[in-house]
Design a protein around this motif. Sequence first.
Motif, PDB file in Angstrom:
ATOM      1  N   LYS A  36     -10.206 -66.767 -37.066  1.00 45.17           N
ATOM      2  CA  LYS A  36     -10.666 -67.874 -36.206  1.00 45.17           C
ATOM      3  C   LYS A  36     -10.414 -69.250 -36.829  1.00 45.17           C
ATOM      4  N   ALA A  37      -9.673 -69.300 -37.916  1.00 46.64           N
ATOM      5  CA  ALA A  37      -9.544 -70.566 -38.639  1.00 46.64           C
ATOM      6  C   ALA A  37      -8.802 -71.630 -37.820  1.00 46.64           C
ATOM      7  N   GLY A  38      -7.736 -71.235 -37.129  1.00 40.27           N
ATOM      8  CA  GLY A  38      -6.951 -72.202 -36.349  1.00 40.27           C
ATOM      9  C   GLY A  38      -7.812 -72.884 -35.296  1.00 40.27           C
ATOM     10  N   GLU A  39      -8.598 -72.076 -34.603  1.00 43.93           N
ATOM     11  CA  GLU A  39      -9.502 -72.601 -33.582  1.00 43.93           C
ATOM     12  C   GLU A  39     -10.524 -73.568 -34.208  1.00 43.93           C
ATOM     13  N   ARG A  40     -11.034 -73.197 -35.370  1.00 43.20           N
ATOM     14  CA  ARG A  40     -12.035 -74.051 -36.029  1.00 43.20           C
ATOM     15  C   ARG A  40     -11.416 -75.359 -36.531  1.00 43.20           C
ATOM     16  N   VAL A  41     -10.178 -75.296 -36.984  1.00 45.10           N
ATOM     17  CA  VAL A  41      -9.494 -76.529 -37.410  1.00 45.10           C
ATOM     18  C   VAL A  41      -9.379 -77.473 -36.213  1.00 45.10           C
TER      19      VAL A  41
ATOM     20  N   GLU B 119     -18.905 -84.236 -48.899  1.00 45.53           N
ATOM     21  CA  GLU B 119     -19.216 -84.743 -47.551  1.00 45.53           C
ATOM     22  C   GLU B 119     -18.092 -84.521 -46.551  1.00 45.53           C
ATOM     23  N   ALA B 120     -16.856 -84.509 -47.038  1.00 45.86           N
ATOM     24  CA  ALA B 120     -15.717 -84.345 -46.126  1.00 45.86           C
ATOM     25  C   ALA B 120     -15.448 -82.869 -45.801  1.00 45.86           C
ATOM     26  N   ALA B 121     -16.100 -81.959 -46.522  1.00 44.80           N
ATOM     27  CA  ALA B 121     -15.720 -80.541 -46.447  1.00 44.80           C
ATOM     28  C   ALA B 121     -16.298 -79.822 -45.232  1.00 44.80           C
ATOM     29  N   VAL B 122     -15.448 -79.049 -44.576  1.00 41.20           N
ATOM     30  CA  VAL B 122     -15.881 -78.158 -43.492  1.00 41.20           C
ATOM     31  C   VAL B 122     -15.237 -76.799 -43.763  1.00 41.20           C
ATOM     32  N   LEU B 123     -16.047 -75.740 -43.732  1.00 45.76           N
ATOM     33  CA  LEU B 123     -15.501 -74.390 -43.945  1.00 45.76           C
ATOM     34  C   LEU B 123     -14.928 -73.878 -42.624  1.00 45.76           C
ATOM     35  N   VAL B 124     -13.631 -73.624 -42.594  1.00 48.94           N
ATOM     36  CA  VAL B 124     -12.999 -73.160 -41.348  1.00 48.94           C
ATOM     37  C   VAL B 124     -12.383 -71.768 -41.484  1.00 48.94           C
ATOM     38  N   GLY B 125     -12.154 -71.314 -42.723  1.00 47.73           N
ATOM     39  CA  GLY B 125     -11.413 -70.063 -42.922  1.00 47.73           C
ATOM     40  C   GLY B 125      -9.948 -70.373 -43.200  1.00 47.73           C
ATOM     41  N   ASP B 126      -9.201 -69.315 -43.441  1.00 45.11           N
ATOM     42  CA  ASP B 126      -7.803 -69.476 -43.859  1.00 45.11           C
ATOM     43  C   ASP B 126      -6.863 -69.295 -42.670  1.00 45.11           C
TER      44      ASP B 126
END
Length: 357
Positions: free
Chosen positions: A343-348, A155-162
Amino acid sequence: MIGNRPQFVKAAAVSTKLRERATEVLVHTGQHYDRELSEIFFEELRLPPPDHELTAGSGSHAEMTGAIMTALEPLVAEVRPDALLVYGDTNSTLAGALVAAKAEVPLAHVEAGMRSFNRSMPEEINRVVADALSGLSLCPTEVAVRNLANEGLGEAAVLVGDVMADVAMIFGPIADQRSDALERLEVEPRSYFVATAHRAGNVDDPGRLAQLIDLLAAAGKRAPVIFAVHPRTRARLESAGSLDGLARRGIRAVDPLGYLDITKLVRNSRAVLTDSGGLQKEAFLASVPCLTMRAETEWVETVETGWNRLVALDAEAALAALAELPEPGERTSPAAELYGGGKAGERVAAALADWVD
Ligand code: UD1
């Protein structure tokens, strides 16, 4: 919250993006304090200076974790952040996670869900605890999301990339232009290997360290090995009396390198030999084959796509892998996309802002 070398790299992808949306109070735990392991990364990666510096220093796991917790607890009480963001799997991560959980400050974890399934690694313990306590688990890969789901933490997981892939994509071309590491070390592109080793499981035991050096020496018969020696490893080599003998075995020991120099060297090498997670991906993203001196990896995609081989400390396996892995530069997979496409930083930053709201 950051404290050591890989975390400075990760924060470089997140910090700027976060500051577009919120106030970031950057805390450096002081786990890494030497210029070549800390300050140089702030300069080269344009990371804002820390707002608070703790002085964790070196020591046993308990000493280090305890020192960080003791210094961080009053700071968290004073700042009362909306969330505490920790990165990766080090003792700094563990200390931050424990303090946040006990102060009832929401905890977010970048690079959540990574597993080696090897609990003899201190990093694996740190990951498992941080993920168990985290309310927002920012996962670099689909495998990480699945790992959390398998532990009942989906439930806590979000895929953002590395986030490290973001940095490699931005700073790779900059390193090519700015670093003069090849000239300084007097090596031609594709004529050498790059090696690093720092895992406690590889370097703390003299027998295993000797095996690791034998592996590098086997590679050293094919081409010179540029070995950037981490302070932990240097100390162990010195006490084993084996530092001075490296050169005649084809291994050139150099001090730890800054981000731009190591990136330039990796991108132009024939192959990378390492036990670092970061370098496995950096090699992969640069289309350079990698031999991982461990029995397992968290970054399974690099192995599945044929660019990384787990050779543990087996010199024969390493030589076989060197013969079989692709030539550097031969890209056969959509490498960057596997790790979030930059794009991971932006997604975080976006996920964190949403979550806090
Ligand atoms: C730590 C992390 C590891 C990460 C690595 C990156 C843990 C348990 N391990 O391992 O996951 O991949 O950082 O480098 O958190 N030292 C210096 N100067 C420094 C820092 C350390 O000389 O600036 C020396 C220490 O005195 C110690 C050794 O290096 O002898 C190890 O440092 P430590 O931070 O304990 O662990 P790392 O091996 O760096």
